[in-house]
Write a protein that holds these residues in place. Structure first.
Motif, short mmCIF file in Angstrom:
data_model
loop_
_atom_site.label_atom_id
_atom_site.label_comp_id
_atom_site.label_asym_id
_atom_site.label_seq_id
_atom_site.Cartn_x
_atom_site.Cartn_y
_atom_site.Cartn_z
N LEU A 1 -0.95 -15.54 12.32
CA LEU A 1 -1.82 -14.89 12.49
C LEU A 1 -1.97 -13.75 12.19
O LEU A 1 -2.48 -12.64 12.06
N GLY A 2 -0.82 -12.93 13.05
CA GLY A 2 -1.14 -11.04 13.54
C GLY A 2 -0.04 -10.18 12.47
O GLY A 2 -1.02 -9.87 11.98
N ILE A 3 0.49 -11.28 11.89
CA ILE A 3 0.57 -10.63 10.41
C ILE A 3 0.46 -10.80 9.28
O ILE A 3 0.16 -9.68 8.90
N MET A 4 -1.28 -11.39 9.62
CA MET A 4 -1.51 -11.17 7.77
C MET A 4 -2.63 -10.75 8.58
O MET A 4 -3.44 -9.90 7.75
N ALA A 5 -3.35 -10.91 9.94
CA ALA A 5 -4.25 -9.76 10.52
C ALA A 5 -3.97 -8.07 10.31
O ALA A 5 -4.69 -7.61 9.55
N VAL A 6 -2.39 -7.81 10.60
CA VAL A 6 -2.59 -7.16 10.01
C VAL A 6 -2.38 -5.94 8.65
O VAL A 6 -2.96 -5.18 8.44
N ALA A 7 -2.27 -7.04 7.75
CA ALA A 7 -2.47 -6.72 6.39
C ALA A 7 -3.48 -6.35 6.17
O ALA A 7 -3.97 -5.77 5.18
N LEU B 1 -10.65 -12.06 0.42
CA LEU B 1 -10.89 -13.57 0.77
C LEU B 1 -9.75 -14.83 0.33
O LEU B 1 -9.74 -15.66 1.17
N SER B 2 -8.83 -14.18 -0.67
CA SER B 2 -8.12 -14.87 -1.50
C SER B 2 -6.59 -15.58 -0.07
O SER B 2 -5.73 -15.42 -0.17
N ALA B 3 -6.49 -14.55 1.02
CA ALA B 3 -5.48 -14.33 1.94
C ALA B 3 -4.87 -15.69 2.05
O ALA B 3 -3.70 -15.68 2.79
N ALA C 1 2.08 -10.00 2.01
CA ALA C 1 2.24 -10.16 3.67
C ALA C 1 1.78 -12.01 4.22
O ALA C 1 2.30 -12.89 4.67
N ALA C 2 1.04 -12.32 3.02
CA ALA C 2 0.68 -13.63 2.99
C ALA C 2 2.34 -14.39 2.51
O ALA C 2 2.33 -15.98 2.84
#
Lengths: 346, 286
Positions: free
Chosen positions: A63-69, A81-83, A247-248
């Motif tokens: 979750l954190g990797i995506m949140a940072v990106a 929204l497609s992340a 990141a995704a």
């Protein structure tokens, strides 16, 4: 503070301590994280044990990797929204190429990275070209990818999942890089935690120390002004969309190698959690302000709370209540900051 | 006399069938302030956009240091040392003063993709550049949004000066400011002039233009009403011409009449004792 106060404009002196606090976007989330940590440490026994720590760190990491990106993208003034669904798409591309076409896992990963970058660039290009809100453009990509994930998976495997990664060529080495575990104090820690920390560090360095970081803040804060002083606005924003997609891809790769299979409907709904974590971390919804560390801490709050509630033996429904309250509090704090910074004094 | 930094000769611009500007001539010398005055829609914006390279002119001549040019982009104007500070100032309110100052031209240390902004130098240069303009900001880390309107204007001016501008075009720098702040900005305009820059100051306020200006170009409905040296014109005359001279007198007359006309038709006012200074026209009209 008091020593220099008399030498400056009295209006500046009065607002200074508060300004100082508010210029740190991650401050609110750090306080929140400390509170959550202290709370569950006291309430449950498991929370502070090695096994407990590895559980909530594991939950926070991807979750954190995506949140940072997503935080970088939001600082740049856009949403994606497609992340969430992209983490499944990239996993599926990797898994289908590796299990159905017998590609080496590394080549399959490379191909899915290219796929992610192309979709990210397409998102960015569409947003910049049409001038439409990224919210609606990426909602379109989100739905399209969701359909594609299910459609192609059913077409290829006849089921809604792709499995069998374990027997593919190159699985051992790729698995070591993306999904190995480390034993510390009797508990197994996922390597994704290291990816999360590394990505956060790189993003923070990029944002605060490099020219590109300066541009990211500028295109999110005032795109017209940025363009007037020669910042390549389109290039910067497209790059941000591509970073989010990349990141995704990382998260998709971590998941597919760890669980050795991918569900076609994986990741749906996660995009809002990324945005929420970024906002809790101090990102403004209007862009131009935020922090990578804050987003990482936002994700940490997520993981600690979600697992803490499990450790405490409570009903999981309380998590959503907590999430809602946390989000509202964060938005209020962020909004207060923006009004303060953008206020026009004459 | 040396070659002017900028010179326009009978310059004009059309947008389709609309003649936005025609036959306008003026010069901008180093160390002097040329003021462009006019009401809304007079063509001030069109003229500065031509000077700034945002619109190419399609009639007359535009000379930069004696050389005829046809600028096609603001970048090209900038490369020739013509910097424009537009009304929105091109600053990002949420970013710190020094980040704004160097935005788009960040000094860097290090190699290739690992190069970083030279933050120490950027902060120091920003502080010094602002100090040279007489602005003492204690903290260049504060967001530009927390500065006053005048200070923001000054940051934008200091930035243009620092990045090698020879000509500074200021679009209505005092328009949204209070009296005191406007005075502060005008002081910086004078400061820039004294450092040898040619300044073009666009304004609709003759009281702001007159104290700092050396030359006044008056525009009205896309045409020049004349370009005056300071010694040839007084503030009162400038104000009169700007406001439309004879037209203003007609307006004054009209307004005086309007105050009078409703009086006889209003029954409540009949009971009110007539004002002692009632104009003589009144009895004749009722």
């Amino acid at each position: 503070m008091a020593v220099v106060a008399h030498t400056v404009d009295e209006r500046l002196a009065r607002t200074r301590p508060l300004d100082r606090l508010l210029v740190r976007p991650e401050l609110g989330s750090l306080l929140g994280a400390l509170a959550v940590f202290a709370f569950f440490s006291v309430v449950t026994d498991q929370f502070l044990s090695a096994g407990g720590v590895s559980t909530w760190l594991d939950d926070s990491a991807t979750l954190g990797i995506m949140a940072v990106a997503v935080a970088l993208l939001m600082v740049g003034g856009e949403f994606d929204l497609s992340a969430g669904v992209m983490t499944a798409s990239t996993g599926l591309v990797t898994a289908i190429l590796a299990t159905q076409l017998n590609w080496n896992v590394w080549w399959a990963l490379l191909a899915s990275l290219v796929f992610a970058l192309v979709v990210g660039a397409l998102n960015g290009w569409l947003v910049m070209r049409t001038g439409l809100p990224s919210f609606i453009v990426t909602l379109g990509t989100f739905l399209a990818l969701q359909g594609l994930n299910l459609g192609v998976t059913k077409l290829v495997t006849g089921t809604v999942q792709v499995s069998g990664m374990r027997s593919t060529e190159g699985y051992a080495s790729a698995g070591f890089v993306f999904a190995s575990t480390v034993n510390v104090g009797g508990a197994t820690f996922q390597v994704s935690v290291l990816w999360w920390l590394g990505f956060t560090a790189v993003a923070t360095w990029l944002l605060l120390r490099t020219r590109l970081g300066n541009w990211i803040f500028a295109v999110g804060g005032a795109a017209t002004s940025a363009r007037q002083v020669g910042v390549p606005v389109v290039r910067t924003k497209v790059l941000l969309f591509m970073t989010t997609a990349a990141a995704a891809w990382l998260v998709g790769g971590i998941n597919v190698l760890r669980y050795t299979s991918v569900q076609a409907n994986q990741g749906i709904g996660q995009e809002f959690f990324y945005i929420i974590a970024a906002v809790i971390g101090g990102c403004l919804l209007t862009g131009g302000f935020g922090s990578a560390v804050g987003a990482a801490v936002g994700a940490l709050i997520f993981g600690m709370t979600r697992q803490g509630i499990v450790f405490a033996g409570w009903n999981n429904d309380w998590f959503m209540l907590f999430l809602g309250v946390m989000l509202l509090a964060a938005v209020l704090v962020n909004n207060a900051f923006r009004r303060r910074a953008e206020r026009v004094r004459r | 006399m040396s070659t002017p930094l900028l010179e326009v000769r009978e310059v004009g611009k059309r947008f389709g069938g609309v003649i936005a500007l025609s036959d306008v001539s003026t010069t901008v010398n180093a160390g002097e302030v040329t003021c462009v005055l006019g009401d809304n829609g007079a063509g001030k914006s069109t003229l500065i956009k031509i000077l700034a390279g945002a619109h190419p002119h399609d009639a007359g001549e535009y000379l930069v240091e004696g050389e005829p040019v046809q600028l096609s982009s603001p970048r090209e104007a900038l490369d020739r040392g013509i910097a424009t500070v537009f009304q929105d100032l091109a600053v990002v309110p949420l970013m710190s003063v020094w980040r704004n100052f160097f935005l788009g031209s960040e000094p860097r240390v290090g190699w290739g993709p690992l190069s970083m902004i030279d933050r120490g130098r950027a902060r120091e240069v920003t502080r010094k550049a602002l100090a040279d303009m007489g602005i003492d900001l204690r903290d260049v880390e504060q967001p530009v949004g927390t500065l006053s309107g005048g200070e923001r204007q000054c940051v934008a001016i200091a930035r243009a000066v620092h990045f090698g501008a020879k000509v500074l075009i200021l679009d209505e720098p005092t328009a949204a400011l209070g009296v005191k702040q406007a005075g502060v900005v005008l002081r910086y305009v004078a400061q820039a002039r004294d450092r040898g820059l040619g300044v073009v100051l666009i304004t609709h306020n003759p009281h702001h233009a007159y104290p700092v200006g050396d030359r006044f170009l008056l525009l009205k409905r896309g045409r020049s009403l004349g370009c005056h040296e300071k010694r040839d014109i007084t503030l009162a005359e400038l104000t009169r011409q700007m406001a439309g001279g004879a037209e203003l007198e007609a307006l004054e007359h009209e307004l005086r009449q309007e105050r009078v006309v409703p009086r006889p038709s209003s029954p409540t006012l009949e009971t009110v004792p007539a004002a002692p200074a009632a104009p003589p026209a009144r009895p004749g009209r009722s």
